[in-house]
Write a protein that holds these residues in place. Sequence first.
Motif, short mmCIF file in Angstrom:
data_model
loop_
_atom_site.label_atom_id
_atom_site.label_comp_id
_atom_site.label_asym_id
_atom_site.label_seq_id
_atom_site.Cartn_x
_atom_site.Cartn_y
_atom_site.Cartn_z
N LEU A 374 0.88 -1.15 -0.03
CA LEU A 374 -0.07 0.04 0.15
C LEU A 374 0.69 1.45 0.19
O LEU A 374 0.57 2.20 -0.53
CB LEU A 374 -0.89 -0.10 0.93
N HIS A 375 2.01 1.21 0.58
CA HIS A 375 2.96 2.37 0.72
C HIS A 375 3.36 2.54 -0.87
O HIS A 375 3.36 3.61 -1.15
CB HIS A 375 4.12 1.96 1.82
N HIS A 376 3.70 1.70 -1.57
CA HIS A 376 4.34 1.75 -2.81
C HIS A 376 3.09 2.33 -3.77
O HIS A 376 3.33 3.23 -4.53
CB HIS A 376 4.56 0.28 -3.54
N LEU A 377 1.93 1.88 -3.49
CA LEU A 377 0.74 2.45 -4.32
C LEU A 377 0.50 3.74 -4.02
O LEU A 377 0.29 4.59 -4.99
CB LEU A 377 -0.48 1.45 -4.02
N GLU A 378 0.71 4.19 -2.83
CA GLU A 378 0.55 5.86 -2.50
C GLU A 378 1.63 6.43 -3.08
O GLU A 378 1.26 7.64 -3.65
CB GLU A 378 0.37 5.86 -0.87
N GLN A 402 -8.38 11.10 -3.74
CA GLN A 402 -9.59 11.47 -3.11
C GLN A 402 -10.55 10.34 -3.09
O GLN A 402 -11.19 10.30 -1.71
CB GLN A 402 -10.26 12.51 -3.79
N GLU A 403 -10.71 9.45 -3.75
CA GLU A 403 -11.96 8.33 -3.83
C GLU A 403 -11.40 7.32 -2.78
O GLU A 403 -12.07 6.40 -2.03
CB GLU A 403 -12.20 7.82 -5.02
N VAL A 404 -9.95 6.91 -2.88
CA VAL A 404 -9.36 5.80 -2.01
C VAL A 404 -8.64 6.13 -0.90
O VAL A 404 -8.08 5.25 -0.41
CB VAL A 404 -8.59 4.99 -3.05
N ASP A 405 -8.60 7.45 -0.70
CA ASP A 405 -7.89 8.13 0.54
C ASP A 405 -6.29 7.61 0.41
O ASP A 405 -5.90 7.25 1.42
CB ASP A 405 -8.35 7.34 1.97
N LEU A 406 -5.72 8.06 -0.65
CA LEU A 406 -4.39 7.55 -0.90
C LEU A 406 -3.42 8.82 -0.49
O LEU A 406 -3.00 9.65 -1.09
CB LEU A 406 -3.88 7.41 -2.32
N GLU A 407 -3.49 8.92 0.98
CA GLU A 407 -2.98 10.34 1.49
C GLU A 407 -2.28 10.34 2.79
O GLU A 407 -2.13 10.98 3.59
CB GLU A 407 -4.09 11.23 1.81
N HIS A 408 -1.61 8.93 3.00
CA HIS A 408 -0.77 8.67 4.10
C HIS A 408 0.60 8.98 3.88
O HIS A 408 0.83 9.72 2.92
CB HIS A 408 -0.90 7.10 4.64
N TRP A 409 1.48 8.59 4.75
CA TRP A 409 2.98 9.13 4.72
C TRP A 409 3.48 8.60 3.31
O TRP A 409 4.35 9.27 2.74
CB TRP A 409 3.76 8.76 5.88
N GLY A 410 3.03 7.35 2.69
CA GLY A 410 3.51 6.92 1.45
C GLY A 410 3.20 7.81 0.49
O GLY A 410 3.86 7.82 -0.60
N ALA A 411 2.21 8.87 0.60
CA ALA A 411 1.96 9.72 -0.49
C ALA A 411 2.51 11.09 -0.27
O ALA A 411 2.25 11.97 -1.19
CB ALA A 411 0.42 10.00 -0.53
N ASP A 444 -6.77 5.93 12.47
CA ASP A 444 -7.27 6.25 10.84
C ASP A 444 -7.90 5.15 9.92
O ASP A 444 -8.85 5.33 9.46
CB ASP A 444 -6.13 7.05 10.41
N VAL A 445 -6.95 3.98 9.86
CA VAL A 445 -7.10 3.07 8.65
C VAL A 445 -8.38 2.00 9.02
O VAL A 445 -8.75 1.13 8.21
CB VAL A 445 -6.27 2.39 8.50
#
Length: 601
Positions: A374-378, A402-411, A444-445
């Motif tokens: 998931l980190h790589h995806l973000e 925005q739709e999938v919440d790709l906004e963590h530290w990996g992003a 959060d998750v």
Amino acid sequence: MTGPLRLGPLLRHVDDRSAAVWVETEGAGTVTVRVAAHPTGRTDWSRPTFRVHDHHYALVEVDDLEAGWSTAYQVLVDDEVVWPEAGTSWPESTLRTTTVDGPVRMAFGSCRTSVPHDALHHLSHGVDALRTFALELAGGGRGPLGERPDLLLLLGDQVYADSTSAAMRDFIASRRSLDEEPGAELADFEEYAHLYGLAWSEPALRWLLSCLPSLMIFDDHDVRDDWNTSQQWRTQMEQTSWWHGRIVAALGSYWLYQHLGNLSPDARAQDRLWRELGRREQRSPGQEVDLTDAVDEFAAEVDARPTAYRWSYTHPLGGSHLVVLDSRAARDLTPGSRSMLDEEEMEWADAQLTGGHDHLLVATSLPFLLPRGLHHLESWNEALVDGAWGRWPAGLGERMRQEVDLEHWGAFSDSFDRVSGMVDEVADGKRGAAPSSVIFLSGDVHHSYVNEVERTTGSRILQLVCSPIRNPLPRAMRALVSGMSHGARPLGRVLAGSAQVPDPRWRWHGVAGPWFDNNLALLEIDEGRLRAAWVAGRVLGGEDDRPGLVTVSDLELDVPPVGSEHRPAVAHVHPGVVGGVRGRVRRLLERRRDAARPGTG
């Protein structure tokens, strides 16, 4: 609640010399905290209320205390005892100062919706883990650690401003039409004040917050889903008719209800709003100060210019140290140079992440270590939005973000690498004596897990996640999250490589999880020994509003002496007993709940 005390008391920042008690009252007055005993013979500490938008607040600092000292206390408003309530069956509220020596025990978690505690809402929202823990303590239990925690750390989404309960919607409808923007979401300070009242007035939780010191940090739903995900998201919000009023109310009420109590006496004395309150009190002695204009102006300014104020803070934990990072308001969203922490905040974090402690704990509402796939995806999505695949895919990437919440530290790849570099230096003893471990605490998750960075020497680096307290994922989403956690690594690496995203400086692996119960995490630090347990509430016979506490997972984490060569951590897992009939009952309840539930915020 009726009577002079509207909300509270909440026991907030406590150290070895002082304790802060926060209340909201029904009207103007003088709030007094009275203790049963004190080494010097003093019994009372008082503070006048101040007013914000016709609501009345006081934070009373009980000072000149001794380390390890404990006493029962009362709260008075204008010489009338308002806490404990007359005829109460709850145990007395106590305050206990900290010590430098001995083990530290803390509870933590995130994401708590405030709905009734009956069979219907247990189907739709599950059993409230925090309330169940309160009932356990009030009944004389101590949970799997065997002792009451020293601290409760709430890691975001203490209230849901964008996904409101029926009771909150009824209140909104009594003031304005739900057909007007922002509909059933919160619009102003009055609605925030009512929402905090719903969240913190339940009797069991109210008692718990009166005697268990609490620290807090916001996440997106305290304001709105995806808050500060990207510059485009902010632009979209600022084009609405209601966003300015929402963010001013959100940040102003957050300072009052959550942040003010996080501060130590020294930090509070330097706080700009607290100092303004003191100046106004000096100008108008004997009168209740109205701080409304100052709070609103402050909130508007710090939203427009995040560097104007710092929401992050630190807190001592005996021989260990806690650093709480704001991973929402302090972001730099400039396309192409996004950062989870703006430059001033990053420099502050750099100064706080040091050795010389038994353990260093870093709390951030968003997990620092997601499962690696998931980190790589973000990270790939961040590069995609920045144009790695061209203009058209960049727009698609923003919609995905925005739709999938790709906004963590990996992003926020640069931020991840900078902070992980700081932590490496701590763990290698380059910033003072290396601690036994560096532990990230997050929420959060809507699922919980333990990850570990792969190292052979120096401090152990762990990520502990506890989410939700009460807002579970539907079963279909659980299966998706579980599958992504275990199977997304190959896809994530391929996508990140296609966008020329370099690998992060760390490699890490899962130690335990994921699990999806509504739960509360308990952490015990005793020199080099770490123990973490996740507990939940179950209704298995008896009354729906009197659930029992069960242990979801109980982990002993081996922490070898600093400087020795070590293997990856082994979590000795002792899962809670949910098999047989209990397991079948739980699965039945989950299926019924998911069928009844419209969705998860």
